[in-house]
Write a protein that holds these residues in place. Structure first.
Motif, PDB file in Angstrom:
ATOM      1  N   UNK A 196       0.826  -1.209   0.000  1.00  0.00           N
ATOM      2  CA  UNK A 196       0.000   0.000   0.000  1.00  0.00           C
ATOM      3  C   UNK A 196       0.861   1.260   0.000  1.00  0.00           C
ATOM      4  N   UNK A 197       1.982   1.234   0.750  1.00  0.00           N
ATOM      5  CA  UNK A 197       2.872   2.398   0.785  1.00  0.00           C
ATOM      6  C   UNK A 197       3.511   2.644  -0.571  1.00  0.00           C
ATOM      7  N   UNK A 198       3.921   1.577  -1.250  1.00  0.00           N
ATOM      8  CA  UNK A 198       4.534   1.746  -2.564  1.00  0.00           C
ATOM      9  C   UNK A 198       3.502   2.140  -3.618  1.00  0.00           C
ATOM     10  N   UNK A 199       2.279   1.645  -3.485  1.00  0.00           N
ATOM     11  CA  UNK A 199       1.220   2.053  -4.402  1.00  0.00           C
ATOM     12  C   UNK A 199       0.905   3.539  -4.249  1.00  0.00           C
ATOM     13  N   UNK A 200       1.028   4.084  -3.026  1.00  0.00           N
ATOM     14  CA  UNK A 200       0.816   5.514  -2.821  1.00  0.00           C
ATOM     15  C   UNK A 200       1.853   6.330  -3.591  1.00  0.00           C
ATOM     16  N   UNK A 201       3.095   5.842  -3.654  1.00  0.00           N
ATOM     17  CA  UNK A 201       4.112   6.527  -4.450  1.00  0.00           C
ATOM     18  C   UNK A 201       3.761   6.482  -5.934  1.00  0.00           C
ATOM     19  N   UNK A 202       3.305   5.317  -6.396  1.00  0.00           N
ATOM     20  CA  UNK A 202       2.918   5.178  -7.804  1.00  0.00           C
ATOM     21  C   UNK A 202       1.730   6.077  -8.121  1.00  0.00           C
ATOM     22  N   UNK A 203       0.795   6.210  -7.175  1.00  0.00           N
ATOM     23  CA  UNK A 203      -0.417   6.991  -7.418  1.00  0.00           C
ATOM     24  C   UNK A 203      -0.111   8.453  -7.693  1.00  0.00           C
ATOM     25  N   UNK A 204       1.017   8.947  -7.216  1.00  0.00           N
ATOM     26  CA  UNK A 204       1.369  10.349  -7.436  1.00  0.00           C
ATOM     27  C   UNK A 204       1.641  10.649  -8.899  1.00  0.00           C
ATOM     28  N   UNK A 205       1.853   9.603  -9.707  1.00  0.00           N
ATOM     29  CA  UNK A 205       2.093   9.779 -11.132  1.00  0.00           C
ATOM     30  C   UNK A 205       0.829   9.622 -11.960  1.00  0.00           C
ATOM     31  N   UNK A 206      -0.273   9.246 -11.315  1.00  0.00           N
ATOM     32  CA  UNK A 206      -1.545   9.088 -12.014  1.00  0.00           C
ATOM     33  C   UNK A 206      -2.398  10.339 -11.814  1.00  0.00           C
ATOM     34  N   UNK A 207      -3.238  10.639 -12.767  1.00  0.00           N
ATOM     35  CA  UNK A 207      -4.061  11.846 -12.685  1.00  0.00           C
ATOM     36  C   UNK A 207      -5.051  11.759 -11.536  1.00  0.00           C
ATOM     37  N   UNK A 208      -5.599  10.564 -11.294  1.00  0.00           N
ATOM     38  CA  UNK A 208      -6.577  10.423 -10.234  1.00  0.00           C
ATOM     39  C   UNK A 208      -5.985  10.336  -8.848  1.00  0.00           C
ATOM     40  N   UNK A 209      -4.658  10.120  -8.754  1.00  0.00           N
ATOM     41  CA  UNK A 209      -3.933  10.077  -7.487  1.00  0.00           C
ATOM     42  C   UNK A 209      -4.364   8.920  -6.579  1.00  0.00           C
ATOM     43  N   UNK A 210      -5.047   7.904  -7.118  1.00  0.00           N
ATOM     44  CA  UNK A 210      -5.474   6.751  -6.324  1.00  0.00           C
ATOM     45  C   UNK A 210      -5.173   5.484  -7.124  1.00  0.00           C
ATOM     46  N   UNK A 211      -4.514   4.510  -6.483  1.00  0.00           N
ATOM     47  CA  UNK A 211      -4.185   3.240  -7.116  1.00  0.00           C
ATOM     48  C   UNK A 211      -4.404   2.135  -6.084  1.00  0.00           C
ATOM     49  N   UNK A 212      -4.932   1.007  -6.548  1.00  0.00           N
ATOM     50  CA  UNK A 212      -5.070  -0.151  -5.667  1.00  0.00           C
ATOM     51  C   UNK A 212      -4.525  -1.381  -6.356  1.00  0.00           C
ATOM     52  N   UNK A 213      -4.279  -2.412  -5.571  1.00  0.00           N
ATOM     53  CA  UNK A 213      -3.744  -3.659  -6.118  1.00  0.00           C
ATOM     54  C   UNK A 213      -4.875  -4.610  -6.453  1.00  0.00           C
ATOM     55  N   UNK A 214      -4.529  -5.633  -7.239  1.00  0.00           N
ATOM     56  CA  UNK A 214      -5.518  -6.655  -7.586  1.00  0.00           C
ATOM     57  C   UNK A 214      -5.960  -7.417  -6.349  1.00  0.00           C
ATOM     58  N   UNK A 215      -5.074  -7.512  -5.332  1.00  0.00           N
ATOM     59  CA  UNK A 215      -5.446  -8.210  -4.105  1.00  0.00           C
ATOM     60  C   UNK A 215      -6.627  -7.528  -3.426  1.00  0.00           C
TER      61      UNK A 215
END
Length: 483
Positions: free
Chosen positions: A426-445
């Motif tokens: 979840x912490x690493x996905x938060x870093x990835x989300x900063x590069x997306x326009x919606x600023x929110x990313x989740x995993x398939x899990x």
């Protein structure tokens, strides 16, 4: 006013006692109320009433000076307050004694035929006046004593509950019975009552005295016990309603006083525990605080399925460098307030505030049905709400899986936390989300553990390799707006 009314009640009691003696004392009782005696009685009654009124005012005035202004009394004023009831009783006794002596002296030529009934009337009248005065003035005096005894265990030494009940029995039962026996013995010897007088006269006299004195004594005794207990009962009801600042006044040193002071200490302990529990809950979360209070100091934990939401601010370092500290603190407080409310709405736990980041857990320490769905819905809600804040950019990552949830540390210093791959993801996905326009990313899990209704709000964005990992992670982003 209370003393004056008590004085009048004593006059009535004295008259009721003397009237049955009419024609049995060697001199008709109507002589007491005829001629110069009538004028003497009127003058003595008026002077006695004035003396009682003035004495009551002088007795109460020192206490009223600080009580009416809401001031705290000094030690001398506290000691003076303890003597209010005793002094008012002394005022009545002295007034009755002086009036009786004056009447006897003015009728000294009549000897015992007037002196004995007059003394009998004074004794019963004074006793009735004193008991009635305590009955009429106990409430206002109690208010003054309560302030004088504040922050103490009571300042007035009074008999305990058992002693009061025994005293009431003596005055209302034993004393009248003893008086009847004494009057019969006196009548048999012709000392006060004539030997030819009917025995019923003595019984009537004592019965009237018992009724006139026993009723106020009984009421006074019962109220001295029931009123404080009723105050404690009302205070208990207030505490049950959540008013832990409630307290009762302590104004006497007896079982009643110990009950009042004990109740105050108990409520103070409850208030302190609630304050610590509230403070503890604000630091670790209400559910964690409740669990800690129930289980005590324990380094235990367990593995459970949970959903993790990690949210991190973007550019907080530059914000702190370019803005005044007060403005930065206000921005962070607004950010955290929105996050806390959104997580609480879905029954999640704010596990940590890490500088400008927040770790929220759904499904621990308390199991939450649909933890993954709750975390995903919270992420969508935060996306919309945080966009309304100025100077704030963010990234939100959501994951789910098996985590260890429990206390970590030492027995004298530990914290409740969650450990597992889902937390790191979840912490690493938060870093990835900063590069997306919606600023929110989740995993398939997280998507796999969510219900069908929540999955409809998310769309696949393919695979990405997270920092520190070699295998790709399938990620999803929200579509549309949150409900």
């Amino acid at each position: 006013m209370g003393l004056t009314c008590a004085h009048v009640s004593g006059l009535i009691a004295a008259a009721v006692i003397l009237i049955p003696l009419n024609g049995h004392t060697g001199r008709p009782v109507h002589d007491f109320f005829a001629g110069k005696n009538l004028l003497t009685i009127v003058v003595l009654v008026v002077l006695g009433g004035v003396a009682v009124w003035v004495g009551g005012v002088l007795n109460l005035a020192p206490a009223l000076r600080w009580f009416s202004l809401g001031q705290e009394p000094d030690p001398q004023q506290r000691r003076t307050a303890t003597k209010l009831a005793g002094r008012q009783s002394l005022i009545l006794v002295m007034t009755w004694a002086a009036s009786g002596m004056a009447f006897i002296l003015l009728n000294r030529d009549a000897g015992s035929a007037v002196a004995v009934p007059a003394l009998l009337g004074v004794a019963f009248g004074a006793a009735a006046a004193v008991s009635t005065s305590l009955l009429l003035t106990q409430r206002p005096l109690r208010a003054i004593l309560a302030v004088a005894a504040r922050d103490s265990e009571g300042i007035v030494m009074v008999p305990g509950v058992l002693a009061r009940l025994v005293l009431m029995w003596l005055l209302c039962s034993a004393l009248p019975c003893g008086a009847i026996a004494s009057l019969m013995f006196i009548k048999a010897n012709g000392w006060i009552l004539e030997k030819t007088a009917a025995v019923e006269i003595a019984i009537v006299v004592v019965s009237l005295a018992a009724v006139l004195l026993g009723l106020p004594v009984m009421i006074l005794t019962s109220r001295s016990i029931s009123d404080p207990i009723h105050e404690v009962i009302e205070a208990m009801a207030a505490v049950e309603r959540g008013r832990t600042s409630t307290s009762v006044a302590v104004y006497e040193r007896s079982e009643i006083g110990r009950l009042q002071s004990g109740f105050n200490r108990m409520v103070a302990g409850i208030a302190e525990r609630e304050r610590l529990r509230d403070l503890f809950g604000r630091h670790v979360g209400a559910d964690v605080a409740r669990r800690a209070l129930q289980e005590g100091v324990s380094l235990s934990g367990d593995v459970r399925e949970a959903a993790i939401l990690f949210i991190d601010l973007v550019g907080s370092t530059n914000l702190a460098a370019n803005r005044p500290p007060q403005e930065v603190a206000q921005v962070l407080n607004n950010f955290f307030q929105i996050v806390v409310h959104a997580v609480d709405r879905r029954h999640g736990l704010i596990n940590k505030f890490q500088g400008d980041a927040v770790l929220a857990v759904f499904g621990a320490p308390l199991s939450v049905p649909g933890a993954a769905s709750a975390a995903l819905a919270t992420a969508r809600l935060l996306r919309d709400q945080l966009r309304q804040l100025p100077l704030v950019d963010f990234g939100i990552g959501v994951s789910a899986g098996s985590v260890f949830a429990g206390n970590i540390g030492a027995e004298n210093r530990y914290e409740y936390t969650v450990i597992g791959d889902a937390v790191n993801e979840a912490a690493r996905l938060a870093d990835v989300a900063k590069t997306f326009a919606g600023r929110v990313v989740c995993s398939a899990a997280a998507i796999d553990r969510a219900d069908q209704a929540e999955r409809q709000h998310w769309a696949s964005r393919g695979d990405t390799v997270l920092r520190g990992r070699t295998t790709p992670t399938h990620v999803f982003v929200p579509t549309g707006t949150s409900a």
